[in-house]
Design a protein around this motif. Structure first.
Motif, mmCIF file in Angstrom:
data_model
loop_
_atom_site.group_PDB
_atom_site.id
_atom_site.type_symbol
_atom_site.label_atom_id
_atom_site.label_comp_id
_atom_site.label_asym_id
_atom_site.label_seq_id
_atom_site.Cartn_x
_atom_site.Cartn_y
_atom_site.Cartn_z
ATOM 1 N N ALA A 29 -8.372 2.985 -9.523
ATOM 2 C CA ALA A 29 -7.845 1.727 -10.062
ATOM 3 C C ALA A 29 -8.983 0.741 -10.234
ATOM 4 C CB ALA A 29 -6.800 1.150 -9.104
ATOM 5 N N PRO A 51 -6.166 7.110 -3.129
ATOM 6 C CA PRO A 51 -6.986 8.332 -3.125
ATOM 7 C C PRO A 51 -7.560 8.660 -1.748
ATOM 8 C CG PRO A 51 -7.524 6.983 -5.020
ATOM 9 C CD PRO A 51 -6.633 6.156 -4.148
ATOM 10 N N THR A 52 -8.021 7.640 -1.029
ATOM 11 C CA THR A 52 -8.586 7.907 0.302
ATOM 12 C C THR A 52 -7.495 8.371 1.272
ATOM 13 O OG1 THR A 52 -10.303 6.272 -0.066
ATOM 14 C CG2 THR A 52 -9.897 6.890 2.203
ATOM 15 N N ASP A 89 -5.601 -2.007 -0.204
ATOM 16 C CA ASP A 89 -5.094 -2.266 -1.551
ATOM 17 C C ASP A 89 -3.977 -1.259 -1.832
ATOM 18 O OD1 ASP A 89 -5.901 -3.559 -4.410
ATOM 19 O OD2 ASP A 89 -5.231 -1.495 -4.669
ATOM 20 N N PRO A 90 -2.885 -1.716 -2.432
ATOM 21 C CA PRO A 90 -1.740 -0.804 -2.612
ATOM 22 C C PRO A 90 -2.043 0.364 -3.543
ATOM 23 C CG PRO A 90 -1.339 -2.909 -3.719
ATOM 24 C CD PRO A 90 -2.586 -3.070 -2.912
ATOM 25 N N VAL A 91 -3.000 0.212 -4.429
ATOM 26 C CA VAL A 91 -3.360 1.303 -5.338
ATOM 27 C C VAL A 91 -4.700 1.918 -4.947
ATOM 28 C CG1 VAL A 91 -3.925 1.905 -7.719
ATOM 29 C CG2 VAL A 91 -2.097 0.286 -7.243
ATOM 30 N N GLY A 92 -5.686 1.062 -4.697
ATOM 31 C CA GLY A 92 -7.038 1.529 -4.433
ATOM 32 C C GLY A 92 -7.160 2.333 -3.158
ATOM 33 N N ARG A 103 -13.121 12.746 -7.209
ATOM 34 C CA ARG A 103 -12.810 13.691 -6.115
ATOM 35 C C ARG A 103 -13.625 14.979 -6.237
ATOM 36 N NH1 ARG A 103 -10.475 10.603 -2.856
ATOM 37 N NH2 ARG A 103 -11.327 9.000 -4.169
ATOM 38 N N ILE A 152 -9.885 -2.811 -9.477
ATOM 39 C CA ILE A 152 -9.336 -3.774 -8.518
ATOM 40 C C ILE A 152 -10.237 -5.008 -8.464
ATOM 41 C CG2 ILE A 152 -8.616 -4.067 -6.113
ATOM 42 C CD1 ILE A 152 -8.742 -0.963 -5.942
ATOM 43 N N ARG A 169 -13.525 6.366 -7.856
ATOM 44 C CA ARG A 169 -13.253 6.637 -6.447
ATOM 45 C C ARG A 169 -11.881 6.101 -6.026
ATOM 46 N NH1 ARG A 169 -16.278 4.425 -0.946
ATOM 47 N NH2 ARG A 169 -14.951 5.583 0.440
ATOM 48 N N ASN A 170 -11.588 4.842 -6.466
ATOM 49 C CA ASN A 170 -10.355 4.191 -6.024
ATOM 50 C C ASN A 170 -9.149 4.522 -6.897
ATOM 51 O OD1 ASN A 170 -11.712 2.888 -3.953
ATOM 52 N ND2 ASN A 170 -12.236 1.144 -5.231
ATOM 53 N N ARG A 219 -3.902 -0.076 -12.951
ATOM 54 C CA ARG A 219 -3.681 1.223 -12.307
ATOM 55 C C ARG A 219 -3.603 2.370 -13.292
ATOM 56 N NH1 ARG A 219 0.850 -2.289 -9.423
ATOM 57 N NH2 ARG A 219 -0.484 -3.235 -7.860
ATOM 58 N N ASN A 227 1.356 1.994 -3.341
ATOM 59 C CA ASN A 227 2.145 2.357 -4.522
ATOM 60 C C ASN A 227 2.415 3.854 -4.573
ATOM 61 O OD1 ASN A 227 1.566 -0.325 -6.039
ATOM 62 N ND2 ASN A 227 2.669 0.956 -7.479
ATOM 63 N N LEU A 255 -12.123 -3.234 0.733
ATOM 64 C CA LEU A 255 -11.561 -1.898 0.560
ATOM 65 C C LEU A 255 -12.587 -0.802 0.820
ATOM 66 C CD1 LEU A 255 -9.181 -0.125 -0.277
ATOM 67 C CD2 LEU A 255 -9.915 -0.387 -2.644
ATOM 68 N N ASN A 256 -13.798 -0.968 0.304
ATOM 69 C CA ASN A 256 -14.798 0.084 0.460
ATOM 70 C C ASN A 256 -15.174 0.290 1.921
ATOM 71 O OD1 ASN A 256 -14.934 0.524 -2.287
ATOM 72 N ND2 ASN A 256 -16.368 -1.160 -2.550
ATOM 73 N N THR A 271 -4.264 -5.667 -10.382
ATOM 74 C CA THR A 271 -4.992 -4.404 -10.430
ATOM 75 C C THR A 271 -4.552 -3.594 -11.651
ATOM 76 O OG1 THR A 271 -5.152 -4.351 -8.035
ATOM 77 C CG2 THR A 271 -5.333 -2.240 -9.160
#
Lengths: 338, 336
Positions: free
Chosen positions: B247, A97-98, A91-94, B169, B249, B244-245, B158, A117, A67-68, B156
């Motif tokens: 979540a 934000p990006t 990833d559906p959640v991670g 952010r 994970i 950052r993410n 969430r 998501n 992911l990163n 995950t």
């Protein structure tokens, strides 16, 4: 004379402004990592660039399924000037934000072949319904096994992949409805080494105890198809996923009953078309007939046709027809370009 | 008079400036400037506000990952489990937030404590069994990660509060606010290793364990402490990733957390840490991680990153280790 010159200059300026208002679309197709499923995305990008007259349409992937790395790549693509994205989220959640940050730069983002998501700022998700595809595939397998008490094994992909749990649930639902027992689910094997090791070991130890195999990820489908060919007696029925030539040959030769397709080429091609439209004035229709999906309320089902021995040689036609239908559907029902 | 005072200044500043110019830290700073200029000349977007924010966010995480390895290197060990510990801590945080409903500041503290505890387990096993930390952490990397996957079913978490995610952010003067925790931890580590007895004993335990033992340093305890510190720092790195993410994970550091390993070694080794222990540089590790981030970002912008990024970083690590070897030989020759 001076007035004419002024008029001409003004008209030229207006034309330039109007021309400039049409942003040159630079779209990046970015999967979560390297995987054979996405091999068709590169020719799809090239075709989309040509057909839709895009500034650029490139297939860029992170070196590893991480992911990163995908997030870093996406951020660098913004800096490189890409202004539209078709992304298989890592990833559906991670990923959200990006992806929201990309949308924040003014770039339309479409989730392709897997969804994120809700809530998110992506325009929509364009994918096969993984759960429905797994459900339908299992139904075909149950039909192929015939009546009676049956036991099946399920080989699937990375647990962290957005679609895997949906597929596990889809298979479980179909099996429960038919009273079929799932004796084993082997997940996290969407790479050659773990797939060879685990599928080989399982079939060697328990092959005689099962009547069917359903595979819902690319590499397990390929490895299990080869295993079925090696076993050779065709007693165990198998339904696969996707269109690797190993799977297609196994269908032709009768070792595999059929496969659920996803048409990655069409998904990437249509996503480029839609992203270009969205960047240049179109919007997602307020009354777009989105389908139900466990992750998002903005889901466009790109279809999941079934190929078996009867139509395996016409697979290219199946894909082409799917792409044309998808394109028509997206333009007519999901985009508003007034 | 003025001439005398000038000579006096020269004798004071000359060697100091020379030492500064020859230092690892100055070299790294120079490399950051050189590569930054190169990447800016290739892609003007390199210094865009979007890219600066992205880069500083990545740097903050890389710095913390580097610190977590540096803490163990200080005692002459290494930890292959930093990624696994980081992910486990993040999942603890996610579980406490989502399932227990704990307020996020307490969840963060609990997650850091969990990381420190897992690190301490590594250190304890190493001390009790006298096995090399490589073997111990190779085993616990799989163990910790496997237990975490079993307990969470690879799901995950969430339910991360928006206020925590918004921190990921946030910008301060065009740079990511995540640099803040990295700077605070850097200062804390400088104080630890330069001004506290515990920190100095950790370095002594790494430099010459037998001599340290004779001087009354409890080497075993220092090793356990170093691993605990490493675990806590890995947890902070993972929590920055959670911010950052948005979540927690299981795959955030790759399979078994292995994706952190290269970056974990690069920062401290480039920064001048001696792999056999006893010598580290907090500022060097910080700058080393920043250099790696600049390189990664620049290579991606130059569009040669897709294939060559990992290879380039591997080559940088190899060069740094060779440079470290050459430097130690040079110092040994000078000492003779």
């Amino acid at each position: 004379m001076k007035r004419i010159t002024t008029l001409l200059t003004g008209a030229a300026s207006l034309a330039l402004v109007a021309f400039g208002a049409q942003a040159e679309t630079k779209i990046a197709h970015v999967p979560g990592g390297p995987h054979p499923f996405f091999a068709d995305w590169e020719p799809a990008s090239m075709a989309a660039k040509e057909d839709f007259n895009l500034g650029a349409a490139d297939y860029r992937f992170p070196q590893k399924w991480e992911l990163n790395l995908q997030n870093d790549l996406l951020e660098s693509l913004v800096t490189q000037g890409y202004n539209a994205f078709a992304i298989h989220p890592g990833d559906p959640v991670g990923s959200v934000p990006t992806l929201n940050e990309l949308v924040g730069t003014g770039a339309p983002v479409i989730a392709v072949s897997a969804c994120v998501n809700d809530p998110s700022d992506v325009s929509f998700c364009l994918a096969s319904d993984a759960g429905v595809s797994a459900y339908t595939g299992t139904k075909h397998l149950i039909e192929a096994m015939g009546p009676g008490t049956k036991k099946i094994a399920h080989f699937t992909g990375w647990l962290v992949e957005p679609n895997t749990q949906l597929r596990i649930d889809g298979v479980a639902k179909a099996a429960a409805e038919a009273g079929v027992e799932i004796v084993q689910v082997i997940a996290d094997i969407d790479a050659p080494e773990p797939a060879e090791e685990k599928i080989g070991a399982y079939l060697a130890a328990h092959g005689s105890e099962i009547d069917g195999v359903i595979t819902t990820a690319w590499v397990p489908a390929v490895v299990a198809s080869n295993a079925m060919r090696r076993i050779g007696d065709q007693r165990i029925k198998m339904v696969a996923i996707d269109h690797d030539e190993v799977v297609m040959d196994a269908i032709r030769d009768g070792y595999v009953v059929g496969s659920m397709l996803q048409n990655p080429y069409g998904q990437a091609y249509v996503a480029a078309f839609a992203a270009d439209k969205l960047l240049n004035g179109c919007e997602v229709s307020a009354d777009a007939p989105f389908a139900d999906h466990p992750l998002t309320a903005r889901f466009i089902d790109s279809g999941a046709p079934y190929v078996d021995a009867g139509n395996v040689d016409a697979r290219a036609d199946v894909d082409r027809a799917m792409t044309e239908e998808l394109m028509r559907k997206v333009e007519a029902d999901f985009l508003s370009c007034n | 008079m003025s001439l005398v005072s000038f000579d006096a200044q020269k004798t004071v500043w000359g060697p100091t400036v020379r030492r500064l110019l020859l230092s690892n830290e100055f070299g790294l700073l120079l490399l950051i400037v050189v590569f930054g200029t190169l990447f800016y000349s290739v892609s003007s977007g390199f210094l865009s506000s979007f890219n600066l924010n992205s880069m500083s966010r990545a740097a903050a995480i890389n710095v913390m990952i580097g610190f977590s390895m540096m803490a163990v290197i200080a005692t002459g060990g290494l930890s292959l489990a930093v990624g696994a510990i980081g992910v486990c801590s993040a999942m603890v945080c996610g579980w406490l937030l989502q399932e227990i409903g704990m307020p996020w500041p307490f969840a963060l503290i609990a997650a850091i404590a969990a990381g420190a505890m897992l690190g301490a387990i590594n250190g304890t096993i190493e001390v009790k069994t006298r096995l090399h930390s490589f073997i111990v952490t190779l085993a616990t990397m799989s163990l910790f990660f496997g237990i975490m996957i079993f307990l969470t079913q690879a799901q995950t978490y969430r339910g991360i509060p928006a206020s925590f995610v918004s921190f990921g952010r946030m910008k301060v003067m065009g740079l990511s606010a995540m640099l803040g925790p990295a700077l605070i931890v850097a200062v804390a580590l400088i104080i630890l290793y330069s001004f506290t007895r515990v920190g100095k004993e950790m370095l002594a335990a790494g430099a010459k364990p037998e001599a340290a033992m004779l001087s009354g340093v409890r080497v075993g305890r220092m090793i356990v402490l170093a691993h605990a510190l490493s675990g806590g720092l890995a947890a902070i790195a993972a929590l920055l990733l959670v911010a950052r993410n948005g979540a927690a994970i299981p795959s955030m550091a790759g399979q078994q957390g292995q994706d952190w390993l290269l970056i974990a070694f690069l920062g401290p080794v480039l920064g001048g840490a001696v792999l056999t222990g006893g010598k580290i540089s907090v500022v060097g590790a910080f700058l080393g991680a920043v250099l790696v981030t600049v390189l990664s970002n620049g290579l991606l912008l130059m569009q040669i990153g897709d294939f060559w990024l990992q290879a380039t970083l591997g080559a940088v690590l190899l060069l740094a280790v060779l440079a470290d070897l050459a430097r130690r030989k040079f110092l040994e020759r000078r000492a003779q």
